[in-house]
Design a protein around this motif. Sequence first.
Motif, PDB file in Angstrom:
ATOM      1  N   UNK A  92       0.827  -1.213   0.000  1.00 16.11           N
ATOM      2  CA  UNK A  92       0.000   0.000   0.000  1.00 16.11           C
ATOM      3  C   UNK A  92       0.861   1.263   0.000  1.00 16.11           C
ATOM      4  N   UNK A  93       0.318   2.371  -0.520  1.00 18.98           N
ATOM      5  CA  UNK A  93       1.065   3.634  -0.556  1.00 18.98           C
ATOM      6  C   UNK A  93       1.459   4.109   0.838  1.00 18.98           C
TER       7      UNK A  93
ATOM      8  N   UNK B 164       9.666   6.362  -2.658  1.00 19.21           N
ATOM      9  CA  UNK B 164       9.070   5.466  -1.663  1.00 19.21           C
ATOM     10  C   UNK B 164       7.857   6.088  -0.959  1.00 19.21           C
ATOM     11  N   UNK B 165       7.731   7.416  -1.021  1.00 21.75           N
ATOM     12  CA  UNK B 165       6.652   8.117  -0.326  1.00 21.75           C
ATOM     13  C   UNK B 165       5.597   8.585  -1.332  1.00 21.75           C
ATOM     14  N   UNK B 166       4.331   8.373  -0.980  1.00 27.68           N
ATOM     15  CA  UNK B 166       3.238   8.822  -1.844  1.00 27.68           C
ATOM     16  C   UNK B 166       2.715  10.200  -1.437  1.00 27.68           C
ATOM     17  N   UNK B 167       2.633  10.450  -0.138  1.00 32.97           N
ATOM     18  CA  UNK B 167       2.206  11.758   0.349  1.00 32.97           C
ATOM     19  C   UNK B 167       3.057  12.156   1.556  1.00 32.97           C
ATOM     20  N   UNK B 168       3.279  13.462   1.678  1.00 33.89           N
ATOM     21  CA  UNK B 168       4.085  13.999   2.771  1.00 33.89           C
ATOM     22  C   UNK B 168       3.309  15.121   3.441  1.00 33.89           C
TER      23      UNK B 168
ATOM     24  N   UNK C 272      11.891  15.966  -2.690  1.00 29.52           N
ATOM     25  CA  UNK C 272      11.531  15.740  -4.094  1.00 29.52           C
ATOM     26  C   UNK C 272      11.822  14.325  -4.584  1.00 29.52           C
ATOM     27  N   UNK C 273      13.027  13.789  -4.423  1.00 29.94           N
ATOM     28  CA  UNK C 273      13.279  12.448  -4.962  1.00 29.94           C
ATOM     29  C   UNK C 273      12.574  11.325  -4.197  1.00 29.94           C
ATOM     30  N   UNK C 274      12.166  11.573  -2.972  1.00 27.43           N
ATOM     31  CA  UNK C 274      11.509  10.535  -2.169  1.00 27.43           C
ATOM     32  C   UNK C 274      10.069  10.298  -2.596  1.00 27.43           C
ATOM     33  N   UNK C 275       9.466  11.292  -3.245  1.00 29.55           N
ATOM     34  CA  UNK C 275       8.058  11.201  -3.625  1.00 29.55           C
ATOM     35  C   UNK C 275       7.883  10.473  -4.947  1.00 29.55           C
ATOM     36  N   UNK C 276       6.855   9.635  -5.004  1.00 33.86           N
ATOM     37  CA  UNK C 276       6.588   8.936  -6.250  1.00 33.86           C
ATOM     38  C   UNK C 276       5.928   9.884  -7.251  1.00 33.86           C
ATOM     39  N   UNK C 277       5.721   9.411  -8.469  1.00 34.09           N
ATOM     40  CA  UNK C 277       5.139  10.261  -9.505  1.00 34.09           C
ATOM     41  C   UNK C 277       3.732  10.689  -9.101  1.00 34.09           C
ATOM     42  N   UNK C 278       3.502  11.985  -9.082  1.00 34.14           N
ATOM     43  CA  UNK C 278       2.213  12.508  -8.649  1.00 34.14           C
ATOM     44  C   UNK C 278       2.076  12.625  -7.148  1.00 34.14           C
ATOM     45  N   UNK C 279       3.144  12.314  -6.415  1.00 31.83           N
ATOM     46  CA  UNK C 279       3.108  12.409  -4.955  1.00 31.83           C
ATOM     47  C   UNK C 279       2.784  13.819  -4.485  1.00 31.83           C
TER      48      UNK C 279
ATOM     49  N   UNK D 262      -6.907  26.976  16.954  1.00 31.75           N
ATOM     50  CA  UNK D 262      -8.297  27.183  16.532  1.00 31.75           C
ATOM     51  C   UNK D 262      -9.120  27.799  17.654  1.00 31.75           C
ATOM     52  N   UNK D 263      -8.904  27.327  18.879  1.00 28.90           N
ATOM     53  CA  UNK D 263      -9.640  27.851  20.031  1.00 28.90           C
ATOM     54  C   UNK D 263      -9.315  29.321  20.287  1.00 28.90           C
ATOM     55  N   UNK D 264      -8.139  29.738  19.858  1.00 24.70           N
ATOM     56  CA  UNK D 264      -7.744  31.143  20.012  1.00 24.70           C
ATOM     57  C   UNK D 264      -8.279  32.014  18.870  1.00 24.70           C
ATOM     58  N   UNK D 265      -8.947  31.388  17.918  1.00 18.88           N
ATOM     59  CA  UNK D 265      -9.510  32.139  16.802  1.00 18.88           C
ATOM     60  C   UNK D 265      -8.587  32.284  15.609  1.00 18.88           C
ATOM     61  N   UNK D 266      -7.438  31.592  15.642  1.00 19.64           N
ATOM     62  CA  UNK D 266      -6.508  31.662  14.520  1.00 19.64           C
ATOM     63  C   UNK D 266      -7.084  30.914  13.312  1.00 19.64           C
ATOM     64  N   UNK D 267      -6.964  31.506  12.142  1.00 15.44           N
ATOM     65  CA  UNK D 267      -7.370  30.818  10.923  1.00 15.44           C
ATOM     66  C   UNK D 267      -6.266  29.853  10.499  1.00 15.44           C
ATOM     67  N   UNK D 268      -6.672  28.668  10.126  1.00 16.60           N
ATOM     68  CA  UNK D 268      -5.719  27.643   9.713  1.00 16.60           C
ATOM     69  C   UNK D 268      -5.488  27.748   8.208  1.00 16.60           C
ATOM     70  N   UNK D 269      -4.225  27.775   7.825  1.00 12.98           N
ATOM     71  CA  UNK D 269      -3.858  27.857   6.408  1.00 12.98           C
ATOM     72  C   UNK D 269      -3.455  26.476   5.902  1.00 12.98           C
ATOM     73  N   UNK D 270      -3.726  26.221   4.635  1.00 12.34           N
ATOM     74  CA  UNK D 270      -3.419  24.912   4.066  1.00 12.34           C
ATOM     75  C   UNK D 270      -3.037  25.057   2.596  1.00 12.34           C
ATOM     76  N   UNK D 271      -2.045  24.281   2.180  1.00 12.93           N
ATOM     77  CA  UNK D 271      -1.705  24.191   0.768  1.00 12.93           C
ATOM     78  C   UNK D 271      -1.233  22.781   0.449  1.00 12.93           C
ATOM     79  N   UNK D 272      -1.304  22.469  -0.832  1.00 16.96           N
ATOM     80  CA  UNK D 272      -0.766  21.189  -1.303  1.00 16.96           C
ATOM     81  C   UNK D 272      -0.226  21.376  -2.708  1.00 16.96           C
ATOM     82  N   UNK D 273       0.734  20.537  -3.071  1.00 21.95           N
ATOM     83  CA  UNK D 273       1.354  20.634  -4.386  1.00 21.95           C
ATOM     84  C   UNK D 273       2.058  19.331  -4.706  1.00 21.95           C
ATOM     85  N   UNK D 274       2.458  19.217  -5.946  1.00 23.23           N
ATOM     86  CA  UNK D 274       3.282  18.085  -6.393  1.00 23.23           C
ATOM     87  C   UNK D 274       4.502  18.631  -7.111  1.00 23.23           C
ATOM     88  N   UNK D 275       5.515  17.790  -7.239  1.00 22.05           N
ATOM     89  CA  UNK D 275       6.666  18.131  -8.061  1.00 22.05           C
ATOM     90  C   UNK D 275       6.435  17.593  -9.464  1.00 22.05           C
ATOM     91  N   UNK D 276       6.856  18.348 -10.475  1.00 19.99           N
ATOM     92  CA  UNK D 276       6.738  17.884 -11.845  1.00 19.99           C
ATOM     93  C   UNK D 276       7.659  16.693 -12.073  1.00 19.99           C
TER      94      UNK D 276
END
Length: 219
Positions: free
Chosen positions: A42-43, A111-115, A143-150, A205-219
Amino acid sequence: MGRNKLLRFKENEENFNVVQEGKPSFETIKGNWKEVQFKNNNPIVVELACGRGEFTVGLARENSEQNFIGVDIKGSRIWKGSKIAIAEDLQNVAFLRTQIEQLEKFFAPKEIHELWITFPDPRPRDGDEKKRLTSPRFLEMYKPMLDEGGIVHLKTDNTGLFEYTLELLNLREDITNLEHTFDFYQSSFQHEHFGIKTRYEKIFSDKGEKIKYLRFSFK
């Protein structure tokens, strides 16, 4: 050192889901996680600076068809996640005790699918830029640890770190599928995360801070 810590360290030595210095697998696990640790194909999903493992274990509960590894140097922290995973018989969870700077010693190319980088130390001083887990130095290591599309995920309360990372990623030519939000819990992304929160996320979150999120892949 307190007695409780010593007991936790002793249990980590015995727990099958903890890979750490002193165990045979510590030197041989690179490239062999699926075969040796998980005994399936499994991944693999890795969380950096996983702390007590709330997020790692939470994802594993929801995704039995993936393997999850939490990485942290603090043995007394990963002990908590290790014990919960064993108590719940989650065979798809493991913990690696090491410095994140040493990550490439434990994962082979592709070897890694998601980080996941969840609520890392923002290292706000300019002189600490190289220590940020989204700095060019670390991106080149991932970068090299992630599989294609990781996929690489970042979740943080810190606006400075988030803007720094976005700017850096937008300047790179090897980044694709970059998506982001400055308000995670008002975005469509939240439903993909099963409502799992780390201890630090709850505090912010309890302090009212907004949580930021991003995701990306390497070409």
